[in-house]
Enzyme design. Structure first.
Site, short mmCIF file in Angstrom:
data_model
loop_
_atom_site.label_atom_id
_atom_site.label_comp_id
_atom_site.label_asym_id
_atom_site.label_seq_id
_atom_site.Cartn_x
_atom_site.Cartn_y
_atom_site.Cartn_z
N GLY A 150 0.83 -1.20 0.00
CA GLY A 150 0.00 0.00 0.00
C GLY A 150 0.85 1.24 0.00
N VAL A 191 1.88 5.23 0.89
CA VAL A 191 1.90 5.93 2.17
C VAL A 191 0.49 6.45 2.48
CG1 VAL A 191 2.87 7.93 3.40
CG2 VAL A 191 4.28 6.62 1.78
N LYS A 232 -10.64 2.76 3.37
CA LYS A 232 -11.16 4.10 3.70
C LYS A 232 -12.46 4.39 2.96
CE LYS A 232 -6.63 5.93 4.85
NZ LYS A 232 -5.75 7.09 4.91
N SER A 281 42.64 13.19 -0.23
CA SER A 281 43.67 13.76 -1.08
C SER A 281 44.52 14.69 -0.19
CB SER A 281 43.00 14.56 -2.21
OG SER A 281 43.97 15.23 -2.96
N GLY A 282 45.84 14.57 -0.31
CA GLY A 282 46.72 15.42 0.50
C GLY A 282 46.97 14.88 1.89
N SER A 283 46.44 13.70 2.20
CA SER A 283 46.67 13.15 3.54
C SER A 283 48.11 12.64 3.67
CB SER A 283 45.67 12.02 3.84
OG SER A 283 45.78 11.00 2.86
N SER A 298 50.63 9.04 -1.01
CA SER A 298 51.70 8.82 -1.99
C SER A 298 53.06 9.03 -1.35
CB SER A 298 51.57 9.79 -3.17
OG SER A 298 50.28 9.74 -3.68
N SER A 309 40.24 5.68 -2.29
CA SER A 309 39.33 4.55 -2.02
C SER A 309 38.33 4.92 -0.92
CB SER A 309 40.09 3.27 -1.68
OG SER A 309 41.15 3.50 -0.78
N1 LIG Z 1 37.25 15.00 -7.87
C1 LIG Z 1 38.36 14.46 -7.36
N2 LIG Z 1 38.33 13.86 -6.16
C2 LIG Z 1 39.43 13.29 -5.66
N3 LIG Z 1 40.62 13.28 -6.31
C3 LIG Z 1 40.70 13.86 -7.52
C4 LIG Z 1 39.58 14.47 -8.09
N4 LIG Z 1 39.95 14.97 -9.30
C5 LIG Z 1 41.24 14.66 -9.46
N5 LIG Z 1 41.70 14.00 -8.40
C6 LIG Z 1 43.07 13.46 -8.31
O1 LIG Z 1 42.93 12.04 -8.42
C7 LIG Z 1 43.56 11.38 -7.35
C8 LIG Z 1 42.60 10.37 -6.70
O2 LIG Z 1 42.46 9.25 -7.49
P1 LIG Z 1 42.05 7.89 -6.84
O3 LIG Z 1 42.10 6.89 -7.93
O4 LIG Z 1 42.90 7.64 -5.64
O5 LIG Z 1 40.55 8.17 -6.37
S1 LIG Z 1 39.43 7.12 -5.90
O6 LIG Z 1 40.10 6.12 -5.05
O7 LIG Z 1 38.85 6.52 -7.09
O8 LIG Z 1 38.47 7.91 -5.16
C9 LIG Z 1 43.86 12.42 -6.30
O9 LIG Z 1 45.14 12.06 -5.87
P2 LIG Z 1 45.63 12.21 -4.37
O10 LIG Z 1 45.65 13.69 -4.14
O11 LIG Z 1 46.99 11.59 -4.37
O12 LIG Z 1 44.68 11.50 -3.47
C10 LIG Z 1 43.78 13.73 -7.02
O13 LIG Z 1 45.07 14.16 -7.36
N1 LIG Z 2 53.07 13.75 8.07
C1 LIG Z 2 52.96 13.83 6.75
N2 LIG Z 2 52.76 12.73 6.03
C2 LIG Z 2 52.63 12.79 4.69
N3 LIG Z 2 52.71 13.94 3.99
C3 LIG Z 2 52.90 15.08 4.67
C4 LIG Z 2 53.01 15.07 6.06
N4 LIG Z 2 53.19 16.33 6.48
C5 LIG Z 2 53.16 17.09 5.36
N5 LIG Z 2 53.00 16.36 4.26
C6 LIG Z 2 52.93 16.87 2.89
O1 LIG Z 2 51.59 16.72 2.47
C7 LIG Z 2 51.53 16.41 1.08
C8 LIG Z 2 50.82 15.08 0.91
O2 LIG Z 2 50.65 14.82 -0.46
P1 LIG Z 2 50.49 13.39 -1.07
O3 LIG Z 2 51.48 12.45 -0.49
O4 LIG Z 2 50.47 13.54 -2.55
O5 LIG Z 2 49.06 12.98 -0.50
P2 LIG Z 2 47.98 12.02 -1.15
O6 LIG Z 2 48.69 11.00 -1.97
O7 LIG Z 2 47.27 11.42 0.03
O8 LIG Z 2 47.12 12.93 -1.94
C9 LIG Z 2 52.95 16.34 0.60
O9 LIG Z 2 53.29 17.59 0.04
C10 LIG Z 2 53.74 16.10 1.88
O10 LIG Z 2 55.06 16.61 1.81
#
Ligand SMILES: Nc1ncnc2c1ncn2[C@@H]1O[C@H](COP(=O)(O)OS(=O)(=O)O)[C@@H](OP(=O)(O)O)[C@H]1O
Ligand SMILES: Nc1ncnc2c1ncn2[C@@H]1O[C@H](COP(=O)(O)OP(=O)(O)O)[C@@H](O)[C@H]1O
EC number: 2.7.1.25
Length: 520
Positions: free
Chosen positions: A29, A31, A134, A358-360, A363, A430
């Site tokens: 049914g 809503v 109803k 990204s940026g953690s 790599s 991922s």
């Molecule tokens: N929209 C968007 N979101 C996230 N990342 C982006 C995006 N566009 C481009 N990039 C670049 O691609 C890298 C991430 O690719 P991945 O294959 O690791 O991504 S995923 O696992 O499929 O989510 C990621 O690399 P890292 O910075 O090393 O993480 C980015 O450089």
């Molecule tokens: N503790 C840390 N571990 C890893 N990267 C760091 C750290 N502190 C600063 N960074 C900087 O942060 C950036 C990380 O980039 P990257 O390794 O490409 O990250 P990701 O692959 O997760 O996107 C690099 O420029 C790196 O030098």
């Protein structure tokens, strides 16, 4: 009003049903159509079944107050339950003999009623009770009742539902539920409970034994219809648990062929299935299952899909046929196997899976870890998101469906590399638990080491090594993780690196130290 069941009828039913299976029915049914009020008026106990969609009235052999022979019913309504009970109960849907389609007389037939009926027809339920509820809101009008019945019959005939009994109801006042009541003397037909009780079903259900000249098939790839019932969409490439009968396997949706329109015979192109949609999909399972096409055998051709992380039912399916390719491809035995390669390389192959925003630092740290392992004489290979996306995965972007496929492919490639005896480092955002779990499950116990490269979004954004956060904030880059695309943090990673408080070298050292005992 509360209803006291007519024990004479129930007892008579008990005797006459001694050698029959309990009748199973579902109530569908939209809503506000009055499902719960109706359920509370029926002389069978209720128990909620599916999140957001389905609930189970559990009577029959489980009924504690009414004996062992009352009908079982499932109710399409709102509610929450989880786990094994929910899985067991879903089996009732495939064995439902009758569907009660509940329509609000003051609303007439709605889109949802059409969709429910389509579902009922797909599930192969051929007996329908059209309950127009109803009736008190339309002054118990016979004309209003007849108009809805005519509308429904003309729709139902187009989708193969022919066996329809229509009953006017007021669940609130109890008219025509158990007794006729005084308001609708013009209705000469049956009440809802007598109608259900008069449907007398033979054959008991049990183990499947198929005849030698009509054997059940065994296969690991199928075409199927999938009815999707979860807020998170179904994606091609994502894997789920599939349960059919007593068999549970891992299933991956390999292709969404099309989505069905529930209002017309049209086929719609689709890359994902949203909640409450139905699609025809190819699926592949990790080991062969015994089945029959659903249109030949509802018990051996029906399945449910279960989310691997939450353990909830997220979909139901009907098997059509085995894909021919499945029958013609066999695993090839090789004599030089992973164990032999591991011995010659003097290492235990494994996958170091770096996940994080990204940026953690994925790599940077993975690169340092590989350098250290290489210096120690280990055989390694680093798969990095940015690099893989220039080759193998250059056709993929950053939508959810593309990320699912990206990680699926990487996980499969990583598995081959582990099989080759290597220590594989994978550095990918991922973002979804489901795909990280898939990668883990492709490998043997202990081979997958999840490394959470953890950093607050604000610090990742400050680092912004590629300037991508800046672009995303300006709106020049869509679906950026952490900004307008989700990241699901790992729940139990083997290694947790807090890169806000440790240097890249410290983080790499911690990884190498942790895996050394594991990889020797
Ligand atoms: N929209 C968007 N979101 C996230 N990342 C982006 C995006 N566009 C481009 N990039 C670049 O691609 C890298 C991430 O690719 P991945 O294959 O690791 O991504 S995923 O696992 O499929 O989510 C990621 O690399 P890292 O910075 O090393 O993480 C980015 O450089
Ligand atoms: N503790 C840390 N571990 C890893 N990267 C760091 C750290 N502190 C600063 N960074 C900087 O942060 C950036 C990380 O980039 P990257 O390794 O490409 O990250 P990701 O692959 O997760 O996107 C690099 O420029 C790196 O030098």
């Amino acid at each position: 009003m509360t209803y006291a069941p007519d024990s004479t009828v129930i007892n008579a039913l008990s005797r006459s049903q001694q050698h029959r299976k309990a009748l199973s029915f579902i109530i569908c049914g939209s809503v506000g159509s009055g499902k719960r009020t109706l359920a509370s008026q029926l002389p069978y106990q209720s128990e909620i079944l599916f999140e957001g969609q389905l609930a189970m009235l559990n009577a029959g052999t489980k009924n504690k107050t009414q004996g062992a022979d009352n009908p079982d019913s499932a109710l399409l309504a709102e509610g929450v339950s989880a786990g094994q009970e929910q899985i067991d109960a879903a089996g009732h849907l495939f064995s439902a003999d009758v569907a009660v389609i509940l329509i609000d007389a003051s609303q007439g037939m709605l889109t949802q009623d059409r969709q429910h009926s389509h579902l009922v027809s797909l599930l192969g339920i051929r007996k329908v009770i059209l309950a127009i509820n109803k009736m008190d809101l339309v002054n118990y009008s016979e004309i209003a009742f007849q108009r809805i019945v005519d509308d429904y019959r003309s729709f139902a005939s187009q989708i193969g539902l022919a066996h329809i009994t229509a009953i006017p109801l007021s669940a609130l006042h109890g008219d025509n539920i158990v007794a006729p009541g005084n308001h609708m003397p013009w209705h000469q037909g049956t009440t809802l409970t007598s109608c259900l009780e008069a449907m007398e079903i033979d054959i008991a259900r049990g183990e499947a034994i198929s005849a030698a000249d009509a054997p059940a098939s065994v296969a690991d790839q199928f075409e199927s219809t999938i009815i999707w019932m979860h807020d998170a969409p179904l994606f091609s490439g994502r894997s789920y648990l599939l349960k059919t009968g007593s068999q549970t396997v891992t299933a991956t949706i390999t292709d969404i062929k099309y989505q069905m329109s529930m209002d017309s015979p049209e086929h719609l192109a689709a890359t994902k299935l949203e909640n409450n949609t139905v699609g025809v999909c190819n699926i592949s399972v990790n080991r062969p299952v015994t089945f029959k096409p659903y249109n030949e055998d509802r018990d051996m051709g029906g399945f449910i899909l279960i989310d691997r992380v939450s353990n909830r039912i997220v979909g139901m399916g009907l098997l059509h046929f085995a894909l021919r390719r499945a029958q013609n491809i066999h695993m090839q035995h090789v004599d030089v196997d992973k164990a032999a390669r591991a011995i010659s390389k003097e290492q235990k192959p494994c996958m170091l899976w770096f996940t994080g925003l990204s940026g953690s630092g994925k790599s940077t740290i993975a690169n340092l870890v590989e350098k250290r392992l290489h210096a120690m004489g280990c055989h390694t290979y680093l798969l990095d998101g940015d690099n893989v996306r220039h080759g193998l995965n250059k056709d993929l972007g950053f939508t959810e469906v593309d990320r699912v496929e990206n990680i699926r492919r990487v996980a499969e490639v990583g598995k081959l590399m582990v099989d080759a005896g290597l220590i594989v480092l994978a550095a990918f955002i991922s973002p979804f638990r489901s795909e990280r779990r898939l990668a883990r499950e492709l490998l043997e116990e202990g081979e997958f080491i999840e490394i959470f490269v953890d950093v607050p979004l604000s610090i990742a954004e400050e680092r912004d090594p590629k300037g991508l956060y800046r672009k995303a904030r300006k709106g020049d880059l869509k679906n950026f993780t952490g900004i307008d695309s989700p990241y699901e943090t790992p729940q139990a990673p083997e290694i947790h690196l807090d890169t806000a408080s440790m240097s890249p070298d410290q983080a790499a050292e911690l990884v190498v130290e942790t895996i050394q005992p594991m990889s020797n």
